[in-house]
Scaffold this motif. Structure first.
Motif, PDB file in Angstrom:
ATOM      1  N   LYS A 267      54.483  46.722  67.920  1.00 43.28           N
ATOM      2  CA  LYS A 267      53.363  47.610  67.582  1.00 43.28           C
ATOM      3  C   LYS A 267      52.121  47.288  68.402  1.00 43.28           C
ATOM      4  CE  LYS A 267      50.721  48.652  63.423  1.00 43.28           C
ATOM      5  NZ  LYS A 267      51.084  49.831  62.661  1.00 43.28           N
ATOM      6  N   ARG A 268      51.813  45.997  68.490  1.00 45.28           N
ATOM      7  CA  ARG A 268      50.547  45.587  69.107  1.00 45.28           C
ATOM      8  C   ARG A 268      50.515  45.932  70.588  1.00 45.28           C
ATOM      9  NH1 ARG A 268      50.904  39.893  69.118  1.00 45.28           N
ATOM     10  NH2 ARG A 268      51.850  40.352  71.093  1.00 45.28           N
ATOM     11  N   ASP A 269      51.633  45.707  71.280  1.00 49.19           N
ATOM     12  CA  ASP A 269      51.660  45.976  72.727  1.00 49.19           C
ATOM     13  C   ASP A 269      51.550  47.462  73.001  1.00 49.19           C
ATOM     14  OD1 ASP A 269      54.149  43.406  73.475  1.00 49.19           O
ATOM     15  OD2 ASP A 269      52.025  43.311  72.961  1.00 49.19           O
ATOM     16  N   VAL A 270      52.254  48.251  72.191  1.00 49.46           N
ATOM     17  CA  VAL A 270      52.215  49.701  72.407  1.00 49.46           C
ATOM     18  C   VAL A 270      50.817  50.226  72.100  1.00 49.46           C
ATOM     19  CG1 VAL A 270      53.205  51.904  71.698  1.00 49.46           C
ATOM     20  CG2 VAL A 270      54.661  49.925  71.896  1.00 49.46           C
ATOM     21  N   GLU A 271      50.183  49.679  71.071  1.00 51.90           N
ATOM     22  CA  GLU A 271      48.808  50.108  70.735  1.00 51.90           C
ATOM     23  C   GLU A 271      47.856  49.819  71.879  1.00 51.90           C
ATOM     24  OE1 GLU A 271      47.676  48.497  66.914  1.00 51.90           O
ATOM     25  OE2 GLU A 271      48.883  49.995  65.886  1.00 51.90           O
ATOM     26  N   MET A 272      48.008  48.649  72.491  1.00 49.82           N
ATOM     27  CA  MET A 272      47.119  48.308  73.611  1.00 49.82           C
ATOM     28  C   MET A 272      47.327  49.253  74.774  1.00 49.82           C
ATOM     29  SD  MET A 272      47.085  44.177  73.388  1.00 49.82           S
ATOM     30  CE  MET A 272      47.396  43.922  75.088  1.00 49.82           C
ATOM     31  N   THR A 273      48.585  49.579  75.047  1.00 49.13           N
ATOM     32  CA  THR A 273      48.883  50.507  76.146  1.00 49.13           C
ATOM     33  C   THR A 273      48.265  51.867  75.863  1.00 49.13           C
ATOM     34  OG1 THR A 273      51.001  49.402  76.338  1.00 49.13           O
ATOM     35  CG2 THR A 273      50.768  51.467  77.508  1.00 49.13           C
ATOM     36  N   MET A 274      48.453  52.358  74.634  1.00 50.22           N
ATOM     37  CA  MET A 274      47.947  53.700  74.307  1.00 50.22           C
ATOM     38  C   MET A 274      46.428  53.728  74.346  1.00 50.22           C
ATOM     39  SD  MET A 274      50.414  55.511  71.545  1.00 50.22           S
ATOM     40  CE  MET A 274      49.881  54.635  70.129  1.00 50.22           C
ATOM     41  N   SER A 275      45.764  52.689  73.833  1.00 54.16           N
ATOM     42  CA  SER A 275      44.288  52.670  73.858  1.00 54.16           C
ATOM     43  C   SER A 275      43.778  52.713  75.279  1.00 54.16           C
ATOM     44  CB  SER A 275      43.738  51.401  73.209  1.00 54.16           C
ATOM     45  OG  SER A 275      44.258  51.226  71.967  1.00 54.16           O
ATOM     46  N   ALA A 276      44.451  51.982  76.169  1.00 60.31           N
ATOM     47  CA  ALA A 276      43.993  51.957  77.566  1.00 60.31           C
ATOM     48  C   ALA A 276      44.112  53.342  78.189  1.00 60.31           C
ATOM     49  CB  ALA A 276      44.829  50.952  78.361  1.00 60.31           C
ATOM     50  N   ILE A 277      45.220  54.048  77.891  1.00 59.16           N
ATOM     51  CA  ILE A 277      45.407  55.379  78.471  1.00 59.16           C
ATOM     52  C   ILE A 277      44.371  56.350  77.908  1.00 59.16           C
ATOM     53  CG2 ILE A 277      46.981  57.352  78.612  1.00 59.16           C
ATOM     54  CD1 ILE A 277      49.272  55.351  78.611  1.00 59.16           C
ATOM     55  N   LEU A 278      44.141  56.310  76.609  1.00 55.98           N
ATOM     56  CA  LEU A 278      43.161  57.226  76.000  1.00 55.98           C
ATOM     57  C   LEU A 278      41.766  56.966  76.548  1.00 55.98           C
ATOM     58  CD1 LEU A 278      44.096  57.408  72.196  1.00 55.98           C
ATOM     59  CD2 LEU A 278      44.674  58.985  73.986  1.00 55.98           C
ATOM     60  N   GLN A 279      41.432  55.680  76.654  1.00 55.84           N
ATOM     61  CA  GLN A 279      40.105  55.309  77.157  1.00 55.84           C
ATOM     62  C   GLN A 279      39.913  55.837  78.576  1.00 55.84           C
ATOM     63  OE1 GLN A 279      38.159  53.479  75.117  1.00 55.84           O
ATOM     64  NE2 GLN A 279      36.450  53.356  76.514  1.00 55.84           N
ATOM     65  N   LYS A 280      40.964  55.693  79.380  1.00 60.17           N
ATOM     66  CA  LYS A 280      40.853  56.075  80.787  1.00 60.17           C
ATOM     67  C   LYS A 280      40.728  57.591  80.929  1.00 60.17           C
ATOM     68  CE  LYS A 280      44.339  56.359  83.570  1.00 60.17           C
ATOM     69  NZ  LYS A 280      45.643  56.056  84.164  1.00 60.17           N
ATOM     70  N   LYS A 281      41.515  58.338  80.123  1.00 60.46           N
ATOM     71  CA  LYS A 281      41.539  59.783  80.334  1.00 60.46           C
ATOM     72  C   LYS A 281      40.433  60.522  79.585  1.00 60.46           C
ATOM     73  CE  LYS A 281      44.626  62.389  81.675  1.00 60.46           C
ATOM     74  NZ  LYS A 281      45.604  62.774  82.668  1.00 60.46           N
ATOM     75  N   LEU A 282      39.954  59.961  78.491  1.00 62.55           N
ATOM     76  CA  LEU A 282      39.026  60.728  77.659  1.00 62.55           C
ATOM     77  C   LEU A 282      37.585  60.251  77.709  1.00 62.55           C
ATOM     78  CD1 LEU A 282      41.204  61.144  74.459  1.00 62.55           C
ATOM     79  CD2 LEU A 282      40.800  62.819  76.221  1.00 62.55           C
ATOM     80  N   GLN A 283      37.346  59.156  78.417  1.00 56.69           N
ATOM     81  CA  GLN A 283      35.973  58.663  78.516  1.00 56.69           C
ATOM     82  C   GLN A 283      35.074  59.766  79.057  1.00 56.69           C
ATOM     83  OE1 GLN A 283      35.580  55.325  77.733  1.00 56.69           O
ATOM     84  NE2 GLN A 283      33.382  55.539  77.867  1.00 56.69           N
ATOM     85  N   ASP A 284      33.979  60.055  78.378  1.00 55.97           N
ATOM     86  CA  ASP A 284      33.002  61.068  78.836  1.00 55.97           C
ATOM     87  C   ASP A 284      33.560  62.472  78.945  1.00 55.97           C
ATOM     88  OD1 ASP A 284      31.792  58.666  81.241  1.00 55.97           O
ATOM     89  OD2 ASP A 284      31.205  58.986  79.159  1.00 55.97           O
ATOM     90  N   LYS A 285      34.706  62.744  78.319  1.00 52.95           N
ATOM     91  CA  LYS A 285      35.217  64.117  78.374  1.00 52.95           C
ATOM     92  C   LYS A 285      34.529  64.922  77.275  1.00 52.95           C
ATOM     93  CE  LYS A 285      38.978  65.244  80.872  1.00 52.95           C
ATOM     94  NZ  LYS A 285      39.179  65.302  81.996  1.00 52.95           N
ATOM     95  N   GLU A 286      34.310  66.204  77.588  1.00 54.52           N
ATOM     96  CA  GLU A 286      33.781  67.100  76.554  1.00 54.52           C
ATOM     97  C   GLU A 286      34.904  67.978  76.038  1.00 54.52           C
ATOM     98  OE1 GLU A 286      29.221  67.645  78.077  1.00 54.52           O
ATOM     99  OE2 GLU A 286      30.362  69.364  77.365  1.00 54.52           O
ATOM    100  N   TYR A 287      34.712  68.538  74.847  1.00 55.51           N
ATOM    101  CA  TYR A 287      35.750  69.400  74.292  1.00 55.51           C
ATOM    102  C   TYR A 287      35.680  70.770  74.950  1.00 55.51           C
ATOM    103  CZ  TYR A 287      38.840  71.654  70.966  1.00 55.51           C
ATOM    104  OH  TYR A 287      39.888  72.324  70.399  1.00 55.51           O
ATOM    105  N   ASP A 288      36.710  71.135  75.683  1.00 59.42           N
ATOM    106  CA  ASP A 288      36.746  72.450  76.321  1.00 59.42           C
ATOM    107  C   ASP A 288      38.042  73.123  75.885  1.00 59.42           C
ATOM    108  OD1 ASP A 288      36.646  74.638  77.922  1.00 59.42           O
ATOM    109  OD2 ASP A 288      37.038  73.573  79.801  1.00 59.42           O
ATOM    110  N   PRO A 289      37.964  74.185  75.064  1.00 60.35           N
ATOM    111  CA  PRO A 289      39.193  74.781  74.517  1.00 60.35           C
ATOM    112  C   PRO A 289      40.188  75.208  75.586  1.00 60.35           C
ATOM    113  CG  PRO A 289      37.264  75.775  73.512  1.00 60.35           C
ATOM    114  CD  PRO A 289      36.761  74.875  74.582  1.00 60.35           C
ATOM    115  N   ALA A 290      39.675  75.595  76.753  1.00 60.83           N
ATOM    116  CA  ALA A 290      40.580  76.084  77.784  1.00 60.83           C
ATOM    117  C   ALA A 290      41.453  74.970  78.342  1.00 60.83           C
ATOM    118  CB  ALA A 290      39.770  76.721  78.913  1.00 60.83           C
ATOM    119  N   GLU A 291      40.897  73.767  78.461  1.00 65.94           N
ATOM    120  CA  GLU A 291      41.683  72.717  79.112  1.00 65.94           C
ATOM    121  C   GLU A 291      42.303  71.709  78.138  1.00 65.94           C
ATOM    122  OE1 GLU A 291      38.791  70.452  81.636  1.00 65.94           O
ATOM    123  OE2 GLU A 291      39.176  68.928  80.110  1.00 65.94           O
ATOM    124  N   GLN A 292      41.994  71.824  76.860  1.00 63.76           N
ATOM    125  CA  GLN A 292      42.543  70.829  75.920  1.00 63.76           C
ATOM    126  C   GLN A 292      44.053  70.898  75.846  1.00 63.76           C
ATOM    127  OE1 GLN A 292      40.988  68.254  74.672  1.00 63.76           O
ATOM    128  NE2 GLN A 292      39.224  69.125  75.682  1.00 63.76           N
TER     129      GLN A 292
END
Lengths: 105, 138
Positions: B37-62
């Motif tokens: 669980k812990r390793d997968v959580e770390m991997t997922m957090s890193a991906i979310l952080q990288k892709k969503l940092q400073d992103k705004e909600y845009d219905p067209a691209e979500q």
């Protein structure tokens, strides 16, 4: 997707309709209890079907406020024996989306 | 766990051969291949952080954004080497507009071998929840 999912579709649909009724108003203190009852009653009903499958029941309740919700799934499994379905119900104050994943043993 | 049926395969010399797979009698994941669980959580957090940092909600691209997140998380978890595990990833993104949301799951599985990992990312415009379920395939 396996062919015999009609029984599961039926039982899950009826479980959810009993709890998330058209007249239910979104209440922050109670929504935790509703979501728990939905997943637990669906799980109990699916267990009684005694299919040779592992199940994951996932429920989301979202208050209607004009905000959008996007949900996506990616699965790494055997698509001839494993599958999922989504049941969506809504009323004037909330949206309830329930996804059931069935994974063959 | 049934033995696989004989299958026809084309060998390197162009001849048809019949491949028969014997049962392995393996009931549990091998050493070092259990879903952690812990390793997968770390991997997922890193991906979310990288892709969503400073992103705004845009219905067209979500729509495309959630698909990309799902695919990236799936590829990353597959690379972690959890042998004989079936993986289910679910990503939810919603706009941060002060509404309430509640997400819950229940699972009917073998708790010794199967597990799930979750990761939540929040910024001032959006809120994202990623879940990864791992089910051992006997």
């Amino acid at each position: 997707m396996p062919e015999d999912v009609n029984a599961e579709l039926r039982v899950v649909g009826s479980c959810i309709e009993e709890i998330i009724t058209p007249s239910l108003a979104y209440q922050h203190e109670k929504v935790g209890g509703w979501v728990n009852s939905v997943v637990e009653s669906c799980m109990r009903a699916l267990t009684e079907l005694k299919m040779p499958r592992k199940y994951i029941v996932h429920c989301t309740v979202l208050q209607k406020s004009g905000a959008g919700l996007y949900s996506n799934t990616a699965c790494y499994w055997d698509s001839s024996s494993d599958g999922y379905f989504t049941h969506r119900t809504e009323n004037s104050t909330l949206i309830c989306v329930t996804t059931v994943y069935g994974i063959a043993l | 766990m049934a033995a696989k049926n004989p299958t026809e395969v084309l060998a390197a010399d162009g001849q048809q051969r019949v491949k028969i797979l014997n049962p392995t009698y393996q009931m549990k994941p091998r050493e070092g291949t259990k879903f952690l669980k812990r390793d997968v959580e770390m991997t997922m957090s890193a991906i979310l952080q990288k892709k969503l940092q400073d992103k705004e909600y845009d219905p067209a691209e979500q729509g495309t954004l959630t698909k990309e997140l799902c695919t990236e998380i799936q590829t990353a978890v597959k690379k972690m080497g959890y042998d004989r595990y079936k993986i289910v990833i679910q990503v939810n993104i919603t706009e941060a507009k002060g509404q309430g949301i509640r997400i819950a799951s229940r699972c009917l599985w073998d708790p010794d071998q199967d597990n799930f990992a979750e990761s939540v990312f929040k910024n001032q415009h959006l809120w994202c929840c990623a879940l990864c379920f791992g089910c051992y395939w006997e």
